[in-house]
Design a protein around this motif. Structure first.
Motif, mmCIF file in Angstrom:
data_model
loop_
_atom_site.group_PDB
_atom_site.id
_atom_site.type_symbol
_atom_site.label_atom_id
_atom_site.label_comp_id
_atom_site.label_asym_id
_atom_site.label_seq_id
_atom_site.Cartn_x
_atom_site.Cartn_y
_atom_site.Cartn_z
ATOM 1 N N SER A 70 0.846 -1.310 -0.056
ATOM 2 C CA SER A 70 0.126 0.053 -0.124
ATOM 3 C C SER A 70 0.837 1.244 0.119
ATOM 4 O O SER A 70 0.849 2.084 0.791
ATOM 5 C CB SER A 70 -1.004 -0.162 1.351
ATOM 6 N N THR A 248 -7.045 9.861 -2.238
ATOM 7 C CA THR A 248 -7.552 8.374 -1.973
ATOM 8 C C THR A 248 -8.945 8.320 -1.467
ATOM 9 O O THR A 248 -9.193 9.275 -0.355
ATOM 10 C CB THR A 248 -6.571 7.439 -1.279
ATOM 11 N N ALA A 252 -11.599 2.471 -0.920
ATOM 12 C CA ALA A 252 -10.479 1.718 -1.336
ATOM 13 C C ALA A 252 -9.841 1.035 -0.233
ATOM 14 O O ALA A 252 -9.418 -0.034 -0.028
ATOM 15 C CB ALA A 252 -9.119 2.685 -1.821
#
Ligand code: NDP
Ligand code: OAA
Length: 271
Positions: A70, A248, A252
């Motif tokens: 990530s 973001t 997600a």
């Protein structure tokens, strides 16, 4: 219990770690890695149950069963081949890196040779299940239209290439229109979803993407349209952006958490 290592301790990595810490995901949070040691320390100090070790990438890959990327597309190129060579299953969030055909084929080959799994969560969109199902027959077109508040697109190479000052945008402005293969390079931190859609459907060249900066929006909006032998599918998600990283969407991180829960569950729902 599955030992998890997280590489990239920003918004998504943080949410995953907190979900493991709260017991939402039944796994052991074993190790963390980030280019900023402070991010690792801050995240570790926010946890109650686990105290994961701060490790270099090499140490982490030796010590965990399951690796979560990530971090960034660059990190995918550096880390994921090594992780697969070490026999680890990997969940990839910076999916846009797979637009590089050579890297994509290498990762798929390594996963097969080392009997590992590669997971790509649905991310900030809805409809990957439907695209997966539709791809069992002919799909004729896939289009993604992404609209974000202008500052959610800050730092993107395409914004710099166009010389646009995002803070001066007063009306809906089309910043990009083209294939997913180019979209993920033009907006590496904004349309990784285009890569996931491409992998599920008709590939990076045939998947069409539009990126729009819209100053009237407070949400990240992703719309997908798919046509094929099955009929037509349309989805639209109005995502709340993360307060920590406005590029973001919260969904997600939730999709990564749900993917981990699904991997660990004996019951599998959806395609
Ligand atoms: N699949 C999807 O649907 C979605 C994917 N994404 C992608 O997922 C990734 C994570 O997103 P998010 O949590 O919001 O991002 P953040 O920027 O909040 O966090 C990423 C963290 O990873 C660190 N990092 C970057 N490169 C490396 C590296 N090579 N090694 C170790 N650490 C590294 C960053 O450090 P530093 O700040 O110093 O670079 C930062 O601390 C991003 O690539 C993002 O574009 C995001 C949304 C949806
Ligand atoms: O979170 C989102 O809205 C989508 C995103 O940034 C990405 O796909 O890279």
């Amino acid at each position: 219990m599955l030992k998890i290592g997280v590489i990239g301790c920003g918004f998504i990595g943080g949410q995953i770690c907190r979900a493991i810490d709260k017991g939402v995901i039944n796994a052991e949070l074993y190790a963390l890695s980030d280019s900023s040691k402070n991010k690792v320390l801050e995240l570790t100090s926010s946890l109650k149950r686990y105290s994961p070790a701060s490790m270099t990438i090499e140490e982490l890959l030796k010590n965990v069963d399951f690796v979560i990327e990530s971090a960034s597309q660059k990190a995918v190129r550096l880390i994921v081949p090594q992780a697969l060579e070490a026999g680890r299953d990997v969940m990839v969030m910076s999916v846009g890196a797979l637009a590089d055909e050579e890297l994509r084929e290498r990762l798929f080959r390594l996963a097969e040779q080392n009997n590992c799994k590669l997971y790509f969560p649905s991310g900030a969109v809805a409809g990957i299940d439907g695209i997966n199902s539709a791809s069992a027959a002919e799909i004729s077109s896939v289009t993604l239209t992404t609209r974000k508040p202008p500052m959610g697109l800050a730092g993107a190479p395409q914004v710099e290439a166009l010389g646009i000052k995002l803070e001066t945008i007063e009306k809906e402005t089309l910043l990009f229109e083209g294939p997913a293969s180019e979209a993920v390079k033009a907006f590496p931190a904004n349309v990784n979803v285009a890569a996931t859609i491409s992998l599920a459907g008709i590939g990076f060249e045939r998947t069409k993407v539009r990126v729009i900066a819209d100053p009237t929006l407070s949400k990240n909006v992703h719309e997908i349209t798919v046509e094929g032998e099955f009929g037509k599918l349309s989805t639209r998600v109005e995502n709340l952006p993360s307060p920590e990283n406005p590029k973001t969407s919260y969904l997600a991180a939730l999709s990564a958490i749900s993917t981990l829960k699904k991997i660990l569950s004996p019951v599998q729902i959806g395609t």
